[in-house]
Design a protein around this motif. Structure first.
Motif, mmCIF file in Angstrom:
data_model
loop_
_atom_site.group_PDB
_atom_site.id
_atom_site.type_symbol
_atom_site.label_atom_id
_atom_site.label_comp_id
_atom_site.label_asym_id
_atom_site.label_seq_id
_atom_site.Cartn_x
_atom_site.Cartn_y
_atom_site.Cartn_z
ATOM 1 N N SER A 1 0.799 -1.221 0.000
ATOM 2 C CA SER A 1 0.000 0.000 0.000
ATOM 3 C C SER A 1 0.837 1.279 0.000
ATOM 4 N N PRO A 2 1.998 1.357 0.661
ATOM 5 C CA PRO A 2 2.784 2.593 0.556
ATOM 6 C C PRO A 2 3.259 2.878 -0.864
ATOM 7 N N LEU A 3 3.433 1.851 -1.678
ATOM 8 C CA LEU A 3 3.870 2.072 -3.058
ATOM 9 C C LEU A 3 2.792 2.773 -3.873
ATOM 10 N N TRP A 4 1.531 2.490 -3.581
ATOM 11 C CA TRP A 4 0.433 3.104 -4.315
ATOM 12 C C TRP A 4 0.244 4.563 -3.927
ATOM 13 N N THR A 5 0.552 4.903 -2.688
ATOM 14 C CA THR A 5 0.342 6.271 -2.212
ATOM 15 C C THR A 5 1.629 7.076 -2.185
ATOM 16 N N LYS A 6 2.659 6.587 -2.845
ATOM 17 C CA LYS A 6 3.970 7.227 -2.793
ATOM 18 C C LYS A 6 3.957 8.626 -3.403
ATOM 19 N N ASN A 7 3.188 8.848 -4.441
ATOM 20 C CA ASN A 7 3.198 10.116 -5.149
ATOM 21 C C ASN A 7 2.267 11.162 -4.540
ATOM 22 N N ILE A 8 1.560 10.821 -3.490
ATOM 23 C CA ILE A 8 0.640 11.752 -2.861
ATOM 24 C C ILE A 8 1.406 12.587 -1.840
ATOM 25 N N ASP A 9 1.265 13.915 -1.924
ATOM 26 C CA ASP A 9 1.939 14.809 -0.985
ATOM 27 C C ASP A 9 1.095 14.898 0.279
ATOM 28 N N THR A 10 1.587 14.347 1.351
ATOM 29 C CA THR A 10 0.852 14.352 2.607
ATOM 30 C C THR A 10 1.650 15.093 3.678
ATOM 31 N N THR A 11 1.985 16.324 3.402
ATOM 32 C CA THR A 11 2.729 17.132 4.349
ATOM 33 C C THR A 11 1.825 17.519 5.508
ATOM 34 N N LEU A 12 2.257 17.200 6.703
ATOM 35 C CA LEU A 12 1.486 17.533 7.893
ATOM 36 C C LEU A 12 1.836 18.946 8.326
ATOM 37 N N LEU A 13 0.843 19.821 8.329
ATOM 38 C CA LEU A 13 1.084 21.195 8.761
ATOM 39 C C LEU A 13 1.045 21.293 10.279
ATOM 40 N N ALA A 14 0.064 20.659 10.880
ATOM 41 C CA ALA A 14 -0.048 20.678 12.337
ATOM 42 C C ALA A 14 -0.906 19.502 12.764
ATOM 43 N N GLY A 15 -0.503 18.857 13.828
ATOM 44 C CA GLY A 15 -1.268 17.743 14.371
ATOM 45 C C GLY A 15 -2.424 18.247 15.222
ATOM 46 N N TRP A 16 -3.350 17.357 15.514
ATOM 47 C CA TRP A 16 -4.530 17.752 16.278
ATOM 48 C C TRP A 16 -4.163 18.167 17.694
ATOM 49 N N ASN A 17 -3.047 17.653 18.213
ATOM 50 C CA ASN A 17 -2.685 17.954 19.588
ATOM 51 C C ASN A 17 -1.625 19.057 19.689
ATOM 52 N N GLU A 18 -1.270 19.690 18.591
ATOM 53 C CA GLU A 18 -0.287 20.766 18.599
ATOM 54 C C GLU A 18 -0.987 22.112 18.758
ATOM 55 N N THR A 19 -0.307 23.009 19.421
ATOM 56 C CA THR A 19 -0.788 24.383 19.518
ATOM 57 C C THR A 19 0.187 25.260 18.759
ATOM 58 N N LEU A 20 -0.321 25.975 17.770
ATOM 59 C CA LEU A 20 0.537 26.828 16.952
ATOM 60 C C LEU A 20 0.688 28.176 17.621
ATOM 61 N N GLY A 21 1.807 28.803 17.405
ATOM 62 C CA GLY A 21 2.061 30.128 17.969
ATOM 63 C C GLY A 21 1.198 31.178 17.303
ATOM 64 N N THR A 22 1.532 32.425 17.539
ATOM 65 C CA THR A 22 0.728 33.526 16.999
ATOM 66 C C THR A 22 0.839 33.637 15.491
ATOM 67 N N GLY A 23 1.939 33.129 14.911
ATOM 68 C CA GLY A 23 2.143 33.274 13.474
ATOM 69 C C GLY A 23 1.412 32.257 12.629
ATOM 70 N N GLY A 24 1.033 31.123 13.182
ATOM 71 C CA GLY A 24 0.407 30.085 12.385
ATOM 72 C C GLY A 24 1.442 29.382 11.514
ATOM 73 N N MET A 25 0.987 28.603 10.559
ATOM 74 C CA MET A 25 1.887 27.856 9.684
ATOM 75 C C MET A 25 1.368 27.952 8.253
ATOM 76 N N LEU A 26 2.278 28.240 7.314
ATOM 77 C CA LEU A 26 1.917 28.408 5.911
ATOM 78 C C LEU A 26 2.664 27.394 5.062
#
Length: 165
Positions: free
Chosen positions: A49-74
């Motif tokens: 299964s990882p071979l089939w999804t290899k080309n998908i960009d799955t960049t994690l911006l922030a996890g559900w349990n993370e708190t971002l600072g005042t600037g956020g993430m872009l």
């Protein structure tokens, strides 16, 4: 004098009880082979299964349990807008991206939005599908197999619209 039926009853009453059948059914060899091949096939699919999804960009911006600072993430992404002849010059974005922040609304404002949505769902009664939808901007709410305006439904059900605010 003892009759035959009485004697039979006495024999049944005094006869030792047979133990309950605790026999476990035996799985046939065909069934074992079928289960083995099924498990092997699932293992192969899991490993590939990882071979089939290899080309998908799955960049994690922030996890559900993370708190971002005042600037956020872009994260900048390529602009994939359809260019049409009706587009006005200078109205297309110069850059595109995804922005994640914890500072969009306060926790008090978030709770207020949740309260408004819950009241709208109570008035709307829910849709016929698995998900209920409430559009805060238009006031549309799932109602049966379609959408209805929550204020109109509130008037029909004689619910004060002040309770929807």
């Amino acid at each position: 004098m003892v009759t035959k039926t009485k004697a039979k009853k006495e024999k049944k009453a005094t006869a030792p009880r047979e133990e309950e059948d605790t026999h476990v059914p035996v799985i046939s060899s065909f069934t074992r082979i079928l289960i083995s091949f099924s498990l092997a096939a699932l293992a192969v699919i899991y490993r590939l299964s990882p071979l089939w999804t290899k080309n998908i960009d799955t960049t994690l911006l922030a996890g559900w349990n993370e708190t971002l600072g005042t600037g956020g993430m872009l994260k900048e992404v390529p602009c994939q807008l359809e260019t049409s002849s009706t587009a006005l010059p200078g109205c297309l974005p110069a850059r595109c991206g995804r922005y994640v922040t914890d500072r969009l609304v306060t926790s008090v404002e978030a709770q207020r939005l949740i309260d408004i949505a819950e009241r709208a769902f109570r008035v709307g009664g829910g849709g016929s599908g698995g998900v209920d939808v409430f559009d805060l901007y238009s006031g549309g709410v799932s109602h049966g197999s379609s959408f209805a305006n929550v204020k109109i439904l509130a008037k029909k059900k004689k619910v004060p619209t002040a309770t929807l605010r």
